[in-house]
Design an enzyme around this catalytic site. Structure first.
Site, PDB file in Angstrom:
ATOM      1  N   LYS A 179    -142.828 -13.874  -1.181  1.00 54.84           N
ATOM      2  CA  LYS A 179    -143.094 -13.624  -2.613  1.00 54.84           C
ATOM      3  C   LYS A 179    -144.578 -13.263  -2.711  1.00 54.84           C
ATOM      4  O   LYS A 179    -145.449 -14.121  -2.732  1.00 54.84           O
ATOM      5  CB  LYS A 179    -142.795 -14.890  -3.418  1.00 54.84           C
ATOM      6  CG  LYS A 179    -142.393 -14.643  -4.862  1.00 54.84           C
ATOM      7  CD  LYS A 179    -143.388 -13.868  -5.694  1.00 54.84           C
ATOM      8  CE  LYS A 179    -144.508 -14.737  -6.208  1.00 54.84           C
ATOM      9  NZ  LYS A 179    -145.590 -13.964  -6.858  1.00 54.84           N
ATOM     10  N   GLU A 254    -153.217 -23.276   1.987  1.00 53.96           N
ATOM     11  CA  GLU A 254    -154.530 -22.649   2.186  1.00 53.96           C
ATOM     12  C   GLU A 254    -155.063 -22.355   0.797  1.00 53.96           C
ATOM     13  O   GLU A 254    -154.581 -21.441   0.132  1.00 53.96           O
ATOM     14  CB  GLU A 254    -154.388 -21.342   2.989  1.00 53.96           C
ATOM     15  CG  GLU A 254    -153.744 -21.487   4.359  1.00 53.96           C
ATOM     16  CD  GLU A 254    -154.654 -22.125   5.391  1.00 53.96           C
ATOM     17  OE1 GLU A 254    -155.813 -22.442   5.067  1.00 53.96           O
ATOM     18  OE2 GLU A 254    -154.199 -22.322   6.524  1.00 53.96           O
ATOM     19  N   CYS A 288    -161.841 -16.309  -0.035  1.00 56.49           N
ATOM     20  CA  CYS A 288    -161.742 -17.778  -0.068  1.00 56.49           C
ATOM     21  C   CYS A 288    -162.891 -18.420   0.692  1.00 56.49           C
ATOM     22  O   CYS A 288    -163.368 -19.489   0.327  1.00 56.49           O
ATOM     23  CB  CYS A 288    -160.398 -18.226   0.490  1.00 56.49           C
ATOM     24  SG  CYS A 288    -160.065 -17.609   2.132  1.00 56.49           S
ATOM     25  N   GLU A 386    -164.945 -22.691  -8.216  1.00 59.29           N
ATOM     26  CA  GLU A 386    -164.738 -21.425  -7.502  1.00 59.29           C
ATOM     27  C   GLU A 386    -164.726 -20.281  -8.519  1.00 59.29           C
ATOM     28  O   GLU A 386    -163.878 -20.248  -9.412  1.00 59.29           O
ATOM     29  CB  GLU A 386    -163.413 -21.464  -6.746  1.00 59.29           C
ATOM     30  CG  GLU A 386    -163.217 -20.229  -5.880  1.00 59.29           C
ATOM     31  CD  GLU A 386    -161.875 -20.190  -5.168  1.00 59.29           C
ATOM     32  OE1 GLU A 386    -160.860 -20.508  -5.797  1.00 59.29           O
ATOM     33  OE2 GLU A 386    -161.859 -19.818  -3.980  1.00 59.29           O
TER      34      GLU A 386
HETATM   35  P1  NAD Z   1    -152.652 -18.023  -7.347  1.00 58.18           P
HETATM   36  O1  NAD Z   1    -152.533 -19.459  -6.974  1.00 58.18           O
HETATM   37  O2  NAD Z   1    -152.793 -17.692  -8.781  1.00 58.18           O
HETATM   38  O3  NAD Z   1    -151.374 -17.202  -6.849  1.00 58.18           O
HETATM   39  C1  NAD Z   1    -151.009 -17.162  -5.492  1.00 58.18           C
HETATM   40  C2  NAD Z   1    -149.519 -16.915  -5.395  1.00 58.18           C
HETATM   41  O4  NAD Z   1    -148.822 -18.025  -5.925  1.00 58.18           O
HETATM   42  C3  NAD Z   1    -149.032 -15.694  -6.170  1.00 58.18           C
HETATM   43  O5  NAD Z   1    -148.048 -15.032  -5.419  1.00 58.18           O
HETATM   44  C4  NAD Z   1    -148.427 -16.307  -7.416  1.00 58.18           C
HETATM   45  O6  NAD Z   1    -147.444 -15.523  -8.019  1.00 58.18           O
HETATM   46  C5  NAD Z   1    -147.848 -17.580  -6.845  1.00 58.18           C
HETATM   47  N1  NAD Z   1    -147.610 -18.659  -7.812  1.00 58.18           N
HETATM   48  C6  NAD Z   1    -148.301 -18.942  -8.939  1.00 58.18           C
HETATM   49  N2  NAD Z   1    -147.776 -20.020  -9.556  1.00 58.18           N
HETATM   50  C7  NAD Z   1    -146.738 -20.443  -8.795  1.00 58.18           C
HETATM   51  C8  NAD Z   1    -145.811 -21.520  -8.895  1.00 58.18           C
HETATM   52  N3  NAD Z   1    -145.824 -22.371  -9.905  1.00 58.18           N
HETATM   53  N4  NAD Z   1    -144.883 -21.663  -7.924  1.00 58.18           N
HETATM   54  C9  NAD Z   1    -144.846 -20.811  -6.878  1.00 58.18           C
HETATM   55  N5  NAD Z   1    -145.692 -19.771  -6.735  1.00 58.18           N
HETATM   56  C10 NAD Z   1    -146.633 -19.586  -7.677  1.00 58.18           C
HETATM   57  O7  NAD Z   1    -153.859 -17.458  -6.476  1.00 58.18           O
HETATM   58  P2  NAD Z   1    -154.510 -16.009  -6.568  1.00 58.18           P
HETATM   59  O8  NAD Z   1    -155.281 -15.944  -7.842  1.00 58.18           O
HETATM   60  O9  NAD Z   1    -153.472 -14.992  -6.271  1.00 58.18           O
HETATM   61  O10 NAD Z   1    -155.513 -16.029  -5.312  1.00 58.18           O
HETATM   62  C11 NAD Z   1    -156.820 -16.479  -5.373  1.00 58.18           C
HETATM   63  C12 NAD Z   1    -156.928 -17.883  -4.800  1.00 58.18           C
HETATM   64  O11 NAD Z   1    -156.453 -17.904  -3.463  1.00 58.18           O
HETATM   65  C13 NAD Z   1    -158.371 -18.371  -4.719  1.00 58.18           C
HETATM   66  O12 NAD Z   1    -158.438 -19.702  -5.154  1.00 58.18           O
HETATM   67  C14 NAD Z   1    -158.692 -18.292  -3.224  1.00 58.18           C
HETATM   68  O13 NAD Z   1    -159.698 -19.162  -2.776  1.00 58.18           O
HETATM   69  C15 NAD Z   1    -157.367 -18.629  -2.626  1.00 58.18           C
HETATM   70  N6  NAD Z   1    -157.306 -18.148  -1.242  1.00 58.18           N
HETATM   71  C16 NAD Z   1    -157.337 -19.086  -0.235  1.00 58.18           C
HETATM   72  C17 NAD Z   1    -157.317 -18.670   1.094  1.00 58.18           C
HETATM   73  C18 NAD Z   1    -157.335 -19.672   2.208  1.00 58.18           C
HETATM   74  O14 NAD Z   1    -156.940 -19.311   3.308  1.00 58.18           O
HETATM   75  N7  NAD Z   1    -157.749 -20.912   2.001  1.00 58.18           N
HETATM   76  C19 NAD Z   1    -157.251 -17.305   1.398  1.00 58.18           C
HETATM   77  C20 NAD Z   1    -157.223 -16.385   0.347  1.00 58.18           C
HETATM   78  C21 NAD Z   1    -157.237 -16.823  -0.973  1.00 58.18           C
END
Ligand code: NAD
Length: 504
Positions: A179, A254, A288, A386
């Site tokens: 997804k 992550e 991240c 962040e």
């Molecule tokens: P997000 O949490 O908004 O979304 C990530 C994914 O989760 C999307 O596909 C979204 O549709 C899905 N999602 C959202 N709500 C959900 C739910 N209730 N149930 C299941 N899936 C759900 O994150 P984002 O804004 O897309 O990405 C940015 C974030 O990702 C930042 O906080 C960044 O630090 C983090 N990030 C972490 C790493 C790491 O390896 N630690 C790497 C890249 C990004």
């Protein structure tokens, strides 16, 4: 390459299909804020269909049971096809996310490496343990795929992060439902096309597009999905852990970061400057592991900040498709608003805000100027939360103890960077920082064999290298008797019980 991009469909059971509802949502170009195309909006019914296909492929298809050699032939074919389509992948990624093309090209190459790497690892490193116990037993372990793997990914480096998960999940014999993030669907669709072209058995790999609250949440709740690998925001991660509890899934998290970079006066300051600037402004600051908190030793604060300002003024902001662009537009207008709001908060909190200029002709895009928040205090919101954009909080310190305390005084614990020519101090500080990863005198470079992940609010578990085997497999122990060990003989001859003996 500027041909019209066709609408994005789900990929379920080896076919590109519309969603059950027939609903679509618009996919927006962050450089122009115009519509690129429309994307099928997945709902529970689509997730159910994808999981059904993946479970059937796992239980009854050839994927899990074929020889490793044969499975790795498919995995290597995917790597070859990623290389073949690398130019289109980086184009789609930059179009969709606003990431500069020079950076998405490197990510596409890295994505192919992920598949090659896991093909090699599964052949040579997925090894069990064996114990010869007192001449009586042989105990050994084997690794088995878990089943249907649910992979949920963010928009900040979509293709690379998707392949980080898809490669080990498939190579170890699982079947997958991916997804991808709703703001960056194009390259996940391309990955489906590539896997289709590679000829994997139907149902082994599936993609359902859509929003987190609908498609994502249904994947997390599905009883036939055995694990969820998630990369995204900390709050989403926490919700996914709660929602996966009823069906007792394995989860890997992550999450977000607010990583410190510490620069001592004795460091190679020119190199440190390069690394600090790259570490916050590459990937448009949507990274991240970005070094979003800079701690400078007091004696170099003024001179280092002057050099930082010069670099910030000179950064090339522009069209993500221009190979010379260093910083492009942020992914979405909503995210742009969040980041711009943090710059306002910084002013209210008393930080000195120093920003580059965004040229007038770029204003239709989601451009946030590369920004330094100077003279911050560690307790400010902008030093603790962040921001996920090209914005860095800058602070000074006087002693090693003080900077370790400040660096750790944050809820996150993903990455850390230390610059000093005192090698003992470098190790000492790196080891004192509460983070999953730390770099000494280096920008963020990572060998694929090494674990990746964070501590505290930055995540649970590690992926990468052989660490992915722990997550994407079940380890099973087989105990075999090879001797003649005694076994208690319950019920062999009936003994009178203590009670009946008394009565008798
Ligand atoms: P997000 O949490 O908004 O979304 C990530 C994914 O989760 C999307 O596909 C979204 O549709 C899905 N999602 C959202 N709500 C959900 C739910 N209730 N149930 C299941 N899936 C759900 O994150 P984002 O804004 O897309 O990405 C940015 C974030 O990702 C930042 O906080 C960044 O630090 C983090 N990030 C972490 C790493 C790491 O390896 N630690 C790497 C890249 C990004």
């Amino acid at each position: 390459m500027a041909a019209k991009i066709s609408n994005v469909l789900h990929y379920i059971n080896g076919e590109f299909v519309e969603g059950a509802s027939g609903n679509y949502f618009e996919n927006i170009n962050p450089f122009t804020n115009e519509v690129i195309n429309e994307v099928a909006g997945g709902l529970k019914e689509d997730i159910d269909a994808a999981v059904r296909a993946a479970k059937e492929a796992f239980d009854n298809g050839p994927w899990r049971t074929m020889s490793v050699q044969e499975r790795m032939t498919y995995i290597l074919r995917i790597a070859d096809l990623i290389e073949k389509h690398a130019e289109e992948i980086s184009y789609l990624e930059s179009l969709d996310t606003g990431l500069p093309i020079s950076q998405t090209k490197k990510q596409a190459a890295r994505a192919a490496e992920n598949f090659r790497f896991y093909a090699e690892m599964v052949k040579s490193r997925m090894v069990g343990e064996a114990y010869h116990v007192d001449g009586q037993f042989l105990n050994y372990t084997i690794y088995k795929p878990v089943g249907v793997a649910g992979l949920i990914t963010p928009w900040n480096a979509p293709f690379m992060l998707e392949t980080w998960k898809v490669a080990p999940a498939l190579a170890t014999g699982n079947t997958v439902v991916l997804k991808p993030a709703e703001w960056s669907p194009l390259t996940a669709n391309k990955l489906a096309e590539i896997i289709h072209e590679a000829g994997l058995p139907k149902g082994v790999f599936n993609v359902v597009h859509g929003f987190g609250e609908t498609a994502g949440a249904s994947l997390v709740a599905h009883p036939d999905v055995r694990l969820i690998s998630f990369t995204g925001e900390t709050t989403t991660g926490s919700e996914i852990i709660k929602n996966s509890a009823d069906t007792l899934k394995k989860t890997s998290m992550e999450l977000g970061g607010k990583s410190p970079v510490i620069v001592f006066a004795d460091a190679d300051l020119e190199k440190a400057l390069d690394a600090v600037v790259w570490g916050i402004f590459s990937f448009n600051g949507e990274r991240c592991t970005a070094n979003s908190r800079l701690f400078l030793e007091k004696s170099i604060y003024d001179s280092f900040v002057e050099k930082l300002k010069e670099r910030v003024k000179n950064i090339s902001i522009g069209d993500p498709m221009d190979p010379l662009t260093e910083v492009g537009p942020l992914i979405h207008r909503k995210h742009w608003e969040t980041v711009m709001n943090y710059i306002e908060i910084a002013k209210q909190e008393g930080a000195e805000v120093y920003s580059a200029d965004v040229p007038e002709e770029l204003k239709k895009g989601n451009f946030v100027p590369p920004t330094l928040l100077l003279n911050c205090h560690n307790s400010m919101k902008v030093a603790q939360e962040e921001i996920f954009g090209p914005v860095m909080a800058v602070m000074s310190f006087e002693t090693e103890e003080e900077v370790i305390r400040m660096a750790n005084d944050v809820k996150y614990g993903l990455a850390a960077y230390v610059w000093t020519n005192d090698i003992k101090r470098g190790h000492r500080i790196a080891q004192s920082i509460e983070s999953g990863m730390a770099w000494v005198n280096s920008q963020n470079v990572r060998d694929l064999r090494i674990p990746f992940g964070g501590t505290k609010y930055s995540g649970i578990g590690r992926e990468g290298g052989h660490y992915s085997f722990d997550f994407y497999t079940e380890v099973q122990v087989i105990h075999v008797s090879i001797g003649d060990h005694p076994i208690p003989k319950f019920g062999k001859s009936k003994q009178p019980s203590a009670a009946s003996a008394q009565h008798g």
